[in-house]
Design a protein around this motif. Structure first.
Motif, PDB file in Angstrom:
ATOM      1  N   ALA A  20       0.840  -1.193   0.000  1.00  0.00           N
ATOM      2  CA  ALA A  20       0.000   0.000   0.000  1.00  0.00           C
ATOM      3  C   ALA A  20       0.870   1.236   0.000  1.00  0.00           C
ATOM      4  N   HIS A  21       0.343   2.242  -0.634  1.00  0.00           N
ATOM      5  CA  HIS A  21       1.085   3.499  -0.637  1.00  0.00           C
ATOM      6  C   HIS A  21       1.156   4.035   0.781  1.00  0.00           C
ATOM      7  N   GLY A  22       2.286   4.623   1.097  1.00  0.00           N
ATOM      8  CA  GLY A  22       2.433   5.234   2.404  1.00  0.00           C
ATOM      9  C   GLY A  22       2.513   4.206   3.513  1.00  0.00           C
ATOM     10  N   GLU A  23       2.930   3.010   3.176  1.00  0.00           N
ATOM     11  CA  GLU A  23       3.049   1.986   4.217  1.00  0.00           C
ATOM     12  C   GLU A  23       4.033   2.463   5.278  1.00  0.00           C
ATOM     13  N   LYS A  24       3.739   2.116   6.493  1.00  0.00           N
ATOM     14  CA  LYS A  24       4.551   2.585   7.599  1.00  0.00           C
ATOM     15  C   LYS A  24       5.965   2.011   7.537  1.00  0.00           C
ATOM     16  N   SER A  25       6.764   2.601   8.367  1.00  0.00           N
ATOM     17  CA  SER A  25       8.155   2.184   8.411  1.00  0.00           C
ATOM     18  C   SER A  25       8.272   0.682   8.656  1.00  0.00           C
ATOM     19  N   MET A  47      18.839   3.844   5.627  1.00  0.00           N
ATOM     20  CA  MET A  47      19.638   3.712   6.839  1.00  0.00           C
ATOM     21  C   MET A  47      18.777   3.656   8.105  1.00  0.00           C
ATOM     22  N   GLN A  48      17.759   4.517   8.122  1.00  0.00           N
ATOM     23  CA  GLN A  48      16.964   4.620   9.344  1.00  0.00           C
ATOM     24  C   GLN A  48      15.655   3.831   9.273  1.00  0.00           C
ATOM     25  N   GLY A  49      15.281   3.449   8.081  1.00  0.00           N
ATOM     26  CA  GLY A  49      14.127   2.562   7.947  1.00  0.00           C
ATOM     27  C   GLY A  49      12.771   3.240   8.029  1.00  0.00           C
ATOM     28  N   LEU A  50      12.704   4.519   7.743  1.00  0.00           N
ATOM     29  CA  LEU A  50      11.405   5.202   7.786  1.00  0.00           C
ATOM     30  C   LEU A  50      10.621   4.956   6.505  1.00  0.00           C
ATOM     31  N   GLY A  51       9.301   5.007   6.615  1.00  0.00           N
ATOM     32  CA  GLY A  51       8.441   4.877   5.451  1.00  0.00           C
ATOM     33  C   GLY A  51       8.298   6.214   4.739  1.00  0.00           C
ATOM     34  N   ASN A  52       7.668   6.136   3.593  1.00  0.00           N
ATOM     35  CA  ASN A  52       7.535   7.356   2.782  1.00  0.00           C
ATOM     36  C   ASN A  52       6.750   8.460   3.512  1.00  0.00           C
TER      37      ASN A  52
END
Lengths: 189, 357
Positions: A2-7, A153-158
């Protein structure tokens, strides 16, 4: 996907809202818990973005102080606490750049010699490739660098990156593409 | 186009990083972008977080200590603000009950003072409160009630005069003030209802009659030096009584004794036919009654109290007096002066009033 999936790597701590409330009241244990939980992530982000251990340490300390002072304004329904910390760190890094009048650098040599653990897989199994990648990453724009750091590197989502940088998800994806294109071009050379 | 490619790249990167897809299987999903996606995916899988060392213990401990110290400062500041807040923000709110209580106490105290001052005399501590209370009462009273209040206050002044005279203090000013109150009552009587007008006028007449003897006696006992001024004030007071009697007789003939039947003097053939039992109360007074003077050509009294728009009243010829001249047919009687009255305007003439008939 899904778009904007969480980190993929950010862990949502269930006790975080309670810790934040206690921290607002001045509870040392809660403040220490929040600090210990997120300090390394913020430190690494600052280190990637500034390339200097001492600057990263100073920025990390300043991020937590500012977070504590404005903790009562934090809305846990908006963004995860650590993302909020990243946003503060993002502003501190930009402020640092503005003061020093220089772009962020990633001192590969320093990182490889002092900060990277030698035993584990580093950025890549091939140290040379890793060094080449870091060199290339220093040459991309600040925004492209930030998207790559936060995402890879930090694993954040979009969506989280978009919140940190104050941009749309589409803009983050475009920055991601352009940053990877730049890295590919630089590494090909 | 670019947005679609960005989305495709993002999905491929995500699936490859999670191990759901390989680079090849991802490219197979987007064959139209395969050539462009391949180098980006290859770079993407290489950019991975390295095992960076954590923050050094020394800076970590210092930063945490600094953080906790700052937390204590913020807590202390917050407590001081909370302590001060009740004194600053809702101060007016907290003081509201006290203010209300103060107003109530003042009101009750004022009411008590006003009550206590009712029997005070000039020179007493509470006398100014008594007079102030009267002024407030008049100011707050309905227009229709003011004439009767003026009469009450006139009575008070005369009561005070009588009380002071016992002490040998012949305050002529109180009598003058009483006369002024009656003048005010007469000037405002037109604002009352018809029954109210009648009541007020009767009160004035009765007061003047009832007080005349006592006041004359007091004046006679006053020192010679004060006697003349005092008598003059009493004369003015008596004139006000006569004025009220005139108004009462002409506007409310049935209420003031025998009914008079008359023809308006303004009529060319005006005749005055007093009732056989008529006993006119409008006796000549030092001050001419304003109601008895007709303005030449207007056929209206020169001065008419407000609210008393009257039909020209008949002239009453008291027994034993010469009947006033009547105007010959076809002529307008320019002026009719009652017996014993002159043409000078009244000293305290109430403004014209229109009586509601």
């Amino acid at each position: 996907l899904a778009h904007g999936e969480k980190s993929r790597t950010i862990v949502q701590f269930e006790d975080e809202p309670q810790l934040i409330h206690r921290a607002i009241a001045g509870d040392h244990a809660a403040i220490s818990a929040l600090y210990d939980r997120h300090v390394d992530a913020i430190y690494h982000y600052a280190l990637y973005r500034t390339g200097d251990i001492h600057t990263a340490e100073d920025i990390t300390a300043e991020v937590f102080l500012r977070a504590l002072e404005s903790l009562s304004r934090y809305d846990e329904r908006g963004v995860p606490f650590v993302v909020w910390l990243y946003r503060i760190a993002h502003a501190r890094v930009i402020d640092h750049w503005r003061k020093t009048q220089r772009r962020a650098t990633l001192p590969l040599d320093d990182l490889s010699e002092r900060e990277l653990t030698a035993t584990d897989s580093v950025l890549d199994t091939d140290v040379l490739q890793h060094r080449a990648l870091q060199d290339a990453l220093r040459q991309v724009t600040g925004e492209q660098q930030e998207v790559i750091v936060l995402k890879f590197m930090q694993g954040l989502g979009n969506e989280e990156i978009a919140r940190v940088m104050g941009k749309t998800v589409g803009a983050v994806k475009a920055l991601q593409r352009r940053g990877l294109e730049a890295l590919a071009r630089l590494l090909k050379e | 186009m670019a947005a679609e490619f960005d989305d495709a790249l993002d999905r491929c990167l995500h699936n490859v990083q999670l191990g759901r897809d390989t680079i090849e299987s991802s490219l197979a999903r987007y064959p139209q972008y395969a050539d462009q996606l391949r180098p980006l995916l290859e770079i993407g899988v290489r950019v991975r977080p390295g095992p960076l060392a954590p923050l050094r213990p020394g800076p970590r401990a210092r930063a945490k200590a600094q953080l906790l110290e700052r937390a204590d400062q913020l807590t202390a500041r917050r407590k001081s603000v909370v302590t001060k807040r009740p004194m600053s923000r809702p101060a007016w709110l907290r003081l509201m009950p006290a203010a209300i209580a103060l107003v109530m106490i003042c009101s009750l105290a004022g009411l008590g003072m006003a009550t206590a001052s009712a029997s005070s005399l000039p020179g007493d501590v509470l006398y100014p409160i008594k007079r102030m209370s009267e002024q407030v009462t008049i100011a707050l009273a309905a227009a229709a009630n003011r004439p009767e209040l003026h009469v009450q206050f006139a009575q008070r002044r005369l009561d005070e005069f009588e009380a002071l005279s016992v002490r040998g203090d012949f305050s002529q000013g109180l009598v003058t003030e009483a006369a002024n109150e009656i003048a005010n009552a007469l000037s405002e009587v037109g604002q009352s209802s018809e029954s109210g007008q009648q009541t007020t006028l009767q009160s004035i007449v009765h007061m003047a009659d009832a007080r005349q003897q006592a006041l004359s006696t007091i004046a006679a006992s006053a020192p010679v030096a004060e006697r003349a001024n005092l008598q003059s004030a009493l004369d003015v007071l008596a004139a006000r009584g006569h004025q009220a009697a005139d108004l009462l007789m002409m506007d409310f003939p049935s209420a003031n004794g025998p009914e008079v039947t008359a023809v308006a003097t303004a009529a060319p053939s005006a005749t005055t036919t007093p009732s056989p039992q008529a006993t006119p109360t409008a006796t000549p007074t030092p001050e001419p009654s304003p109601t008895m003077i007709a303005t030449p050509g207007s056929h209206e009294p020169a001065v008419t109290p407000p609210g008393l728009a009257r039909t020209p009243k008949p002239q009453v010829t008291p027994p034993g007096q010469v009947k006033p001249k009547t105007t010959p047919p076809g002529q307008v009687n320019p002026k009719v002066t009652p017996p014993g009255q002159d043409d000078s305007p009244p000293k305290n003439s109430p403004p014209g009033r229109n009586k509601k008939k």
